[in-house]
Design a protein around this motif. Sequence first.
Motif, short mmCIF file in Angstrom:
data_model
loop_
_atom_site.label_atom_id
_atom_site.label_comp_id
_atom_site.label_asym_id
_atom_site.label_seq_id
_atom_site.Cartn_x
_atom_site.Cartn_y
_atom_site.Cartn_z
N SER A 1 -2.60 14.20 6.49
CA SER A 1 -1.37 15.02 7.02
C SER A 1 -0.83 14.18 7.99
O SER A 1 -1.49 13.45 8.94
N TRP A 2 0.58 14.35 8.45
CA TRP A 2 1.00 13.39 9.45
C TRP A 2 0.52 13.99 10.79
O TRP A 2 0.59 13.29 11.80
N THR B 1 -2.52 12.54 11.44
CA THR B 1 -2.30 10.94 11.65
C THR B 1 -1.79 10.83 13.16
O THR B 1 -2.18 9.63 13.70
N ALA B 2 -0.96 11.57 13.58
CA ALA B 2 -0.14 11.60 14.88
C ALA B 2 -1.27 11.60 16.02
O ALA B 2 -1.28 11.06 16.97
N ALA B 3 -2.34 12.61 15.70
CA ALA B 3 -3.14 12.94 16.67
C ALA B 3 -4.18 11.71 17.00
O ALA B 3 -4.72 11.28 18.12
N LEU B 4 -4.68 11.07 15.75
CA LEU B 4 -5.60 9.72 15.85
C LEU B 4 -4.82 8.85 16.24
O LEU B 4 -5.31 7.89 17.41
N LEU B 5 -3.61 8.43 16.19
CA LEU B 5 -2.67 7.43 16.80
C LEU B 5 -2.63 7.53 18.18
O LEU B 5 -2.94 6.64 19.04
N LEU C 1 -5.92 4.23 7.14
CA LEU C 1 -5.60 5.44 8.04
C LEU C 1 -4.99 6.44 7.06
O LEU C 1 -4.97 7.56 7.11
N ALA C 2 -4.18 5.61 6.34
CA ALA C 2 -3.37 6.27 5.26
C ALA C 2 -4.28 7.33 4.53
O ALA C 2 -3.91 8.35 4.04
N ARG C 3 -5.37 6.65 4.02
CA ARG C 3 -6.21 7.28 3.10
C ARG C 3 -7.11 8.32 3.73
O ARG C 3 -7.24 9.38 3.10
N PHE D 1 0.83 -1.19 -0.02
CA PHE D 1 0.02 0.13 -0.22
C PHE D 1 0.80 1.46 0.04
O PHE D 1 0.39 2.44 -0.11
N GLY D 2 2.08 1.15 0.20
CA GLY D 2 2.96 2.36 0.24
C GLY D 2 3.49 2.58 1.46
O GLY D 2 3.41 1.90 2.52
N TYR D 3 4.42 3.57 1.34
CA TYR D 3 5.45 3.76 2.47
C TYR D 3 4.67 4.24 3.81
O TYR D 3 4.82 3.64 4.98
N ARG D 4 3.89 5.15 3.56
CA ARG D 4 2.90 5.51 4.78
C ARG D 4 1.85 4.63 5.37
O ARG D 4 1.91 4.56 6.47
#
Length: 477
Positions: free
Chosen positions: A313-314, A317-321, A307-309, A96-99
């Motif tokens: 923005s990082w 993503t960081a906030a959700l993690l 999640l990547a989709r 699915f890619g790096y992210r």
Amino acid sequence: MLWLWPFAVTFVVSGFGMAGSLLGRDELVTWDMVNRSTGQILATLQNVDAVHGTYYLLMHMWVGIFGDSVVSMRLPTVLAVSAAASVVGLIGNRLFGYRAGILAGLLFAFVPAVSRYGQEARSYALVVLAVALATLLLLRVLDKPSGLWRWAAYSLALTFVGLLHLIALSVVLAHACMLAAHARQNRSLWWKSALALMAVGACVTPVALLGRSQVQRQLWWVPKPGGWDLLSLLHDVCASTLCAGALIALALFARSPRRAPLFLCGAWALLPAVLVWAASQGAVSYYRQVYVLFTLPAWVLLAGAGLARVCRSWKATAALLAALAVLALPDQKQMRQPFEHDVPVPLDYAAAAEVIASGYRPGDAVIYDRANTWKLDGGVQYYLPSDLKMRDVFLARTPAEINELYPLQCSVPVQCLKDERRIWLVTQGTDFPFNALDPGESMALQSRYTVSMSRPVTGMTVSLLVRGGGRDSRQKS
């Protein structure tokens, strides 16, 4: 680096508090087995636990170097889940890619079951790593089907899966679907994959046959699964309702320009569990959530892609993690409770050992309740000081001496009593201690000993018997 962050985060999360919970019954079996000689381990495997033989032999070498402390016993599985997180990241990058790959590896770290089985001295964490590694090597094979060494590496990894846990070989069903899909463009994959799987089958067949002969003895207690057990699989595999729901929700958003990534992950997540569930409808049930723990990477791969989709923005993503990690804290805390590895019957071996050690006098003997529980003796012995040795009064032969998991008890208890003035009696529960014993053992003891002290600890009672008098004392302290 793609593999480094998932490894580091998983190592920190699953390694935190690894010595906080007591060894469970299954871990005590590991401790018992790995402290035998190689010859004794191999002889025991002829009678029982053949399916775990590879793990025991690996841990035998590990303990020979690093000792058998709680941290030493559990460190290999912490390393295994950490390495599995790295492999998940590498698979995610390919599919699915790096992210998506790095997010899948991080999501794997936060699943409570990863900490639970990453902190258990059993083979299941290594099985997850082996299955993930075999899947990664399968993708490398599909990149270059003519590569002989790639096929060899894949076959070796899949063999290791089977030698660690035969049920995990059900992942071959997902792999076969992937190979068949690619064989439409490259017909040589049919015979190459057939040869590879035949080689794997030849290597694991001896263990499979031996395990099959022992299955009734080892799995008689596993209940036949119903429909709800299959539907609630992910909840059980994650050991968290929240995490299961989050993984499913994120997986629904997973997308890929190619069908193959979604096809592989979906087959890996579902087909092995369905196969094991169907096989468990017969005379023997093989369906336990830990046996299909190796499907978890597939779910986190789909969730990582979703999640990547969803979060571009990082920062988002960081906030959700971070939010998921905080919400999972109660389940993570539960995984580190003192008796988590002995649920649902907690036994405080360490407290019982402390009672004995604090009151021990040279010449004392010991009796363990072996009628009502399993590995109570091993648990207390593990936590007793190594230099504190007592004669086990009703023990005729140890498990190692008879190449078994269970000891052989004295057939005529009264003849096994000697002249010890004090005997420590460790029983399960809080009833009057003599009531927990075999009637013959109880009668032999009551004719010569009285209960001087009886102290309950979680799940068991430690009593001190003193020689003299024929009347039972029910004193508690």
